[in-house]
Enzyme design. Structure first.
Site, PDB file in Angstrom:
ATOM      1  N   ILE A 176     -13.054  -6.788  90.361  1.00 37.24           N
ATOM      2  CA  ILE A 176     -14.322  -6.990  89.640  1.00 37.24           C
ATOM      3  C   ILE A 176     -14.495  -8.406  89.077  1.00 37.24           C
ATOM      4  CG2 ILE A 176     -14.591  -4.560  88.999  1.00 37.24           C
ATOM      5  CD1 ILE A 176     -13.816  -5.409  86.111  1.00 37.24           C
ATOM      6  N   TYR A 177     -13.462  -9.269  89.181  1.00 33.90           N
ATOM      7  CA  TYR A 177     -13.628 -10.634  88.672  1.00 33.90           C
ATOM      8  C   TYR A 177     -14.464 -11.445  89.659  1.00 33.90           C
ATOM      9  CZ  TYR A 177      -9.528  -9.677  85.665  1.00 33.90           C
ATOM     10  OH  TYR A 177      -8.625  -9.145  84.766  1.00 33.90           O
ATOM     11  N   SER A 178     -15.595 -12.067  89.286  1.00 36.64           N
ATOM     12  CA  SER A 178     -16.177 -11.946  87.960  1.00 36.64           C
ATOM     13  C   SER A 178     -17.629 -11.477  88.121  1.00 36.64           C
ATOM     14  CB  SER A 178     -16.124 -13.295  87.247  1.00 36.64           C
ATOM     15  OG  SER A 178     -16.565 -14.311  88.164  1.00 36.64           O
TER      16      SER A 178
END
Length: 317
Positions: A52-54
Site C-alpha cells: 500500500i505504500y504510498s
C-alpha cells in the site's frame, strides 16, 4: 557493527531497517536510488516496504514504493545482497483489509512483479482482518513458501491476543509461523508494545522491527513547538508529542547527544537497538544528511547509564 539473526529465521540483518514508505511519496525515484545506494554502501542490508505504500498520496494507487525498489534492484543487480520485506492485507482500494487466501496469493504475485524478483525474504501481515480465519491466512503463506515465492513470514499491528492465537494455530496445525513482529514503538510510544506484546515477542523469539522509530521525526528534535509543525508533510502527526513528557525526552536526548557529540536521532535509535526485544528498528530518510544520523546509531558508544537514564525519563508508568 554485528549482524543479528531475525527471529528464528536464517536471515541475518544489520540493526537498522530502511523504511521504504518515503519512496514514491516524499522522495522521487532518483533520490530514492541515492539513499538506497548510500544505505547499502554503508554496509546495511535490510529494506522494508508494503504494497500500500504510498496509496495515500495524491495520484498514487499503491505499489509505488515496491516499484522504486524493484527498479533499484534491477539497476544494481544486487538482489542476493539485500533482505527485502514487504506487507499484505492493507486496503488497496477495496475499502477493506483482506487476508483471505485468494487475496494474499494474488497480492504476492503483484508485489513480486513490482519488486522484479522471484522471492520475498519476509512477507508480513500488515493489518488484521478478523473476518478471515487465521488458518486460512497461514495456509496462503504455506503455499507461497512451498512455491519458493516467500522465505519467511512476519506480522505487524496485531493485538496481543491475535498474535498469540496465530502462534498457537501455526504450531497446532503445523503451518508456517511468524518469525518477526512489527510494532509501533519508540522512546515516546512505549506502552502499547511494552504492556503485553513485548512479552509475546520474547517468548516466541520473534525478531522485532519497530516502525515510527523516531516518532514521525519528533525524536530528531526538529519539532519543538506548534510553529514547527509546518516544517514537513508529516508535521501534523507530531502535535501529540508536544507535552511535558515529550519535552523531557527531547531535553534528555539533547543532553546525551551533546555528551556523545552526535544527534538526538542517533541517540533515540541507539536506545531502541539496545532494547533486549528489538532486532532492527525501521527508519526512513529523505536526504543523505538524515541518513547519516541513522547509520551512526549501531556503533554509537552509548553507556548503560545513559541508556538507563533515557528509559527512566521516558517511563510510561
Amino acid at each position: 557493527m554485528q549482524k543479528r539473526q531475525l527471529g528464528k529465521s536464517d536471515l541475518q540483518v544489520f540493526p537498522i531497517t530502511f523504511g521504504g514508505n518515503v519512496f514514491g511519496w516524499t522522495i522521487d525515484e532518483k533520490t530514492s536510488f541515492e539513499i538506497l545506494d548510500a544505505f547499502t554502501g554503508a554496509g546495511f542490508n535490510f529494506i522494508d516496504t508494503a504494497d500500500i505504500y504510498s496509496r495515500w498520496a495524491p495520484g498514487n494507487n499503491g505499489g509505488e514504493s515496491e516499484t522504486v525498489i524493484g527498479n533499484w534492484l534491477k539497476k544494481n543487480n544486487n538482489r542476493d545482497k539485500v533482505i527485502i520485506a514487504t506487507k499484505v492485507g492493507g486496503d488497496m482500494g477495496s475499502g477493506k483489509r483482506n487476508l483471505s487466501k485468494k487475496y494474499i496469493l494474488k497480492a504476492a504475485e503483484d508485489s513480486l512483479k513490482r519488486l522484479q524478483t522471484g522471492y520475498i525474504d519476509l512477507y508480513q501481515t500488515h493489518w488484521d482482518d478478523e473476518t478471515t480465519p487465521i488458518e486460512e491466512t497461514l495456509e496462503a503463506y504455506d503455499q507461497l513458501i512451498k512455491e519458493g515465492k516467500v522465505r519467511y513470514i512476519g506480522a505487524s499491528n496485531l493485538s496481543t491476543e491475535r498474535l498469540q492465537a496465530s502462534m498457537r494455530i501455526s504450531f497446532e496445525q503445523k503451518l508456517p509461523s511468524y518469525v518477526t513482529f512489527q510494532p509501533h514503538y519508540n522512546l515516546y510510544e512505549r506502552e502499547p508494545f511494552e504492556a503485553s506484546l513485548e512479552e509475546v515477542c520474547l517468548e516466541h523469539n520473534l525478531g522485532v522491527i519497530s516502525y515510527f522509530s523516531l516518532a514521525s521525526g519528533f525524536l530528531t528534535g526538529k519539532y519543538r513547538s506548534e510553529a514547527d509543525l509546518s516544517k514537513s508533510q508529516r508535521g501534523g502527526g507530531v502535535a501529540k508529542y508536544l507535552d511535558a513528557r515529550g519535552m523531557k525526552i527531547l531535553d534528555t536526548l539533547d543532553k546525551i547527544a551533546a555528551e556523545l557529540n552526535t544527534s538526538p536521532a542517533t541517540v533515540a535509535l541507539a536506545w531502541l537497538i539496545h532494547r533486549p526485544s528489538v532486532t532492527a528498528p525501521i527508519v526512513s530518510a529523505t536526504n543523505l544528511k538524515q541518513l547519516d544520523s541513522i547509520i551512526k546509531a549501531p556503533d554509537l558508544a552509548i553507556t548503560k547509564e545513559q541508556l538507563d537514564y533515557l528509559t527512566q525519563v521516558s517511563a510510561w508508568h
